[in-house]
Motif scaffolding. Sequence first.
Motif, PDB file in Angstrom:
ATOM      1  N   ARG A  51      40.799  32.703  38.841  1.00 18.12           N
ATOM      2  CA  ARG A  51      41.293  33.802  39.670  1.00 18.12           C
ATOM      3  C   ARG A  51      40.264  33.986  40.780  1.00 18.12           C
ATOM      4  O   ARG A  51      39.146  34.442  40.542  1.00 18.12           O
ATOM      5  CB  ARG A  51      41.446  35.072  38.851  1.00 18.12           C
ATOM      6  N   LEU A  52      40.634  33.624  41.987  1.00 17.01           N
ATOM      7  CA  LEU A  52      39.684  33.635  43.102  1.00 17.01           C
ATOM      8  C   LEU A  52      38.993  34.979  43.291  1.00 17.01           C
ATOM      9  O   LEU A  52      37.799  35.031  43.553  1.00 17.01           O
ATOM     10  CB  LEU A  52      40.367  33.213  44.404  1.00 17.01           C
ATOM     11  N   ASP A  53      39.744  36.062  43.176  1.00 13.93           N
ATOM     12  CA  ASP A  53      39.141  37.372  43.409  1.00 13.93           C
ATOM     13  C   ASP A  53      38.069  37.731  42.378  1.00 13.93           C
ATOM     14  O   ASP A  53      37.278  38.640  42.603  1.00 13.93           O
ATOM     15  CB  ASP A  53      40.214  38.462  43.456  1.00 13.93           C
ATOM     16  N   ALA A  54      38.033  37.007  41.271  1.00 11.22           N
ATOM     17  CA  ALA A  54      37.008  37.234  40.257  1.00 11.22           C
ATOM     18  C   ALA A  54      36.000  36.084  40.194  1.00 11.22           C
ATOM     19  O   ALA A  54      35.073  36.117  39.383  1.00 11.22           O
ATOM     20  CB  ALA A  54      37.660  37.423  38.885  1.00 11.22           C
ATOM     21  N   PHE A  55      36.166  35.081  41.035  1.00 13.04           N
ATOM     22  CA  PHE A  55      35.323  33.875  41.018  1.00 13.04           C
ATOM     23  C   PHE A  55      34.118  34.097  41.934  1.00 13.04           C
ATOM     24  O   PHE A  55      34.271  34.272  43.152  1.00 13.04           O
ATOM     25  CB  PHE A  55      36.166  32.682  41.476  1.00 13.04           C
ATOM     26  N   LEU A  56      32.937  34.119  41.341  1.00 13.22           N
ATOM     27  CA  LEU A  56      31.714  34.468  42.075  1.00 13.22           C
ATOM     28  C   LEU A  56      31.509  33.661  43.358  1.00 13.22           C
ATOM     29  O   LEU A  56      31.238  34.255  44.407  1.00 13.22           O
ATOM     30  CB  LEU A  56      30.485  34.355  41.170  1.00 13.22           C
ATOM     31  N   PRO A  57      31.614  32.329  43.346  1.00 12.27           N
ATOM     32  CA  PRO A  57      31.403  31.596  44.606  1.00 12.27           C
ATOM     33  C   PRO A  57      32.352  32.046  45.714  1.00 12.27           C
ATOM     34  O   PRO A  57      31.951  32.162  46.873  1.00 12.27           O
ATOM     35  CB  PRO A  57      31.646  30.133  44.218  1.00 12.27           C
ATOM     36  N   TYR A  58      33.587  32.313  45.359  1.00  8.71           N
ATOM     37  CA  TYR A  58      34.558  32.771  46.352  1.00  8.71           C
ATOM     38  C   TYR A  58      34.173  34.152  46.882  1.00  8.71           C
ATOM     39  O   TYR A  58      34.152  34.383  48.092  1.00  8.71           O
ATOM     40  CB  TYR A  58      35.955  32.799  45.726  1.00  8.71           C
ATOM     41  N   ARG A  59      33.850  35.083  45.994  1.00  8.43           N
ATOM     42  CA  ARG A  59      33.499  36.445  46.411  1.00  8.43           C
ATOM     43  C   ARG A  59      32.244  36.436  47.285  1.00  8.43           C
ATOM     44  O   ARG A  59      32.171  37.134  48.299  1.00  8.43           O
ATOM     45  CB  ARG A  59      33.270  37.365  45.207  1.00  8.43           C
ATOM     46  N   LEU A  60      31.242  35.645  46.899  1.00  3.70           N
ATOM     47  CA  LEU A  60      30.016  35.562  47.699  1.00  3.70           C
ATOM     48  C   LEU A  60      30.311  34.983  49.078  1.00  3.70           C
ATOM     49  O   LEU A  60      29.798  35.470  50.083  1.00  3.70           O
ATOM     50  CB  LEU A  60      28.962  34.709  46.990  1.00  3.70           C
ATOM     51  N   SER A  61      31.134  33.950  49.119  1.00  8.08           N
ATOM     52  CA  SER A  61      31.462  33.307  50.385  1.00  8.08           C
ATOM     53  C   SER A  61      32.215  34.255  51.307  1.00  8.08           C
ATOM     54  O   SER A  61      31.893  34.371  52.501  1.00  8.08           O
ATOM     55  CB  SER A  61      32.291  32.050  50.126  1.00  8.08           C
ATOM     56  N   VAL A  62      33.209  34.946  50.777  1.00  7.41           N
ATOM     57  CA  VAL A  62      33.987  35.882  51.590  1.00  7.41           C
ATOM     58  C   VAL A  62      33.091  37.009  52.097  1.00  7.41           C
ATOM     59  O   VAL A  62      33.119  37.353  53.288  1.00  7.41           O
ATOM     60  CB  VAL A  62      35.193  36.430  50.795  1.00  7.41           C
ATOM     61  N   ALA A  63      32.291  37.577  51.198  1.00  7.34           N
ATOM     62  CA  ALA A  63      31.388  38.666  51.604  1.00  7.34           C
ATOM     63  C   ALA A  63      30.400  38.174  52.650  1.00  7.34           C
ATOM     64  O   ALA A  63      30.169  38.852  53.667  1.00  7.34           O
ATOM     65  CB  ALA A  63      30.655  39.225  50.380  1.00  7.34           C
ATOM     66  N   ALA A 111      40.559  28.635  30.568  1.00  3.12           N
ATOM     67  CA  ALA A 111      40.504  29.829  31.412  1.00  3.12           C
ATOM     68  C   ALA A 111      41.110  29.511  32.763  1.00  3.12           C
ATOM     69  O   ALA A 111      40.900  28.430  33.309  1.00  3.12           O
ATOM     70  CB  ALA A 111      39.055  30.277  31.573  1.00  3.12           C
ATOM     71  N   SER A 112      41.880  30.428  33.270  1.00  3.32           N
ATOM     72  CA  SER A 112      42.487  30.194  34.582  1.00  3.32           C
ATOM     73  C   SER A 112      41.562  30.747  35.664  1.00  3.32           C
ATOM     74  O   SER A 112      40.859  31.736  35.465  1.00  3.32           O
ATOM     75  CB  SER A 112      43.863  30.835  34.670  1.00  3.32           C
TER      76      SER A 112
END
Length: 155
Positions: free
Chosen positions: A10-22, A7-8
Amino acid sequence: MSRPRPASLRLDAFLPYRLSVAANVVSQRVARVYAEQHGLSTQEWRLMAVLGEDGERTQLELVKRTRMEKVPVSRAAHALEARGLVRRAPSESDARSRRLSLTAAGRRIYDRVAPAALKAEAEVLAGLDDRERALLRSLLERVEQAASEALTRDP
């Protein structure tokens, strides 16, 4: 026969990234209240918020409650003490430990910032109805609990 492709990411779908940005964006909005008006860092405000809500706590209790590392908690506690916003007193049960509490000046700032922080939170959540807000909180609590449990299991 070809291997399945991994699986590749994709940051915009990666939970840790989304939580961190939010979390960063929401924190930046709320930080306007305590940083601009009172010169507090996020770590300092977080300690003041816990002490304002929970009352006197040791630094270790603050580490556990805030999920911050020991060094940032220690630095924030020292900075708040130097500004006269927090008092450190010896612990009755452990001579090596210190109990922290808000001073009268710290309480005044907490009492001014807390309502403003709640107002900033309301602005951020304005696009959600009551059911969605409750669902968001519940889902975040479940994600946090699952991650905490995974941390205790995995080396």
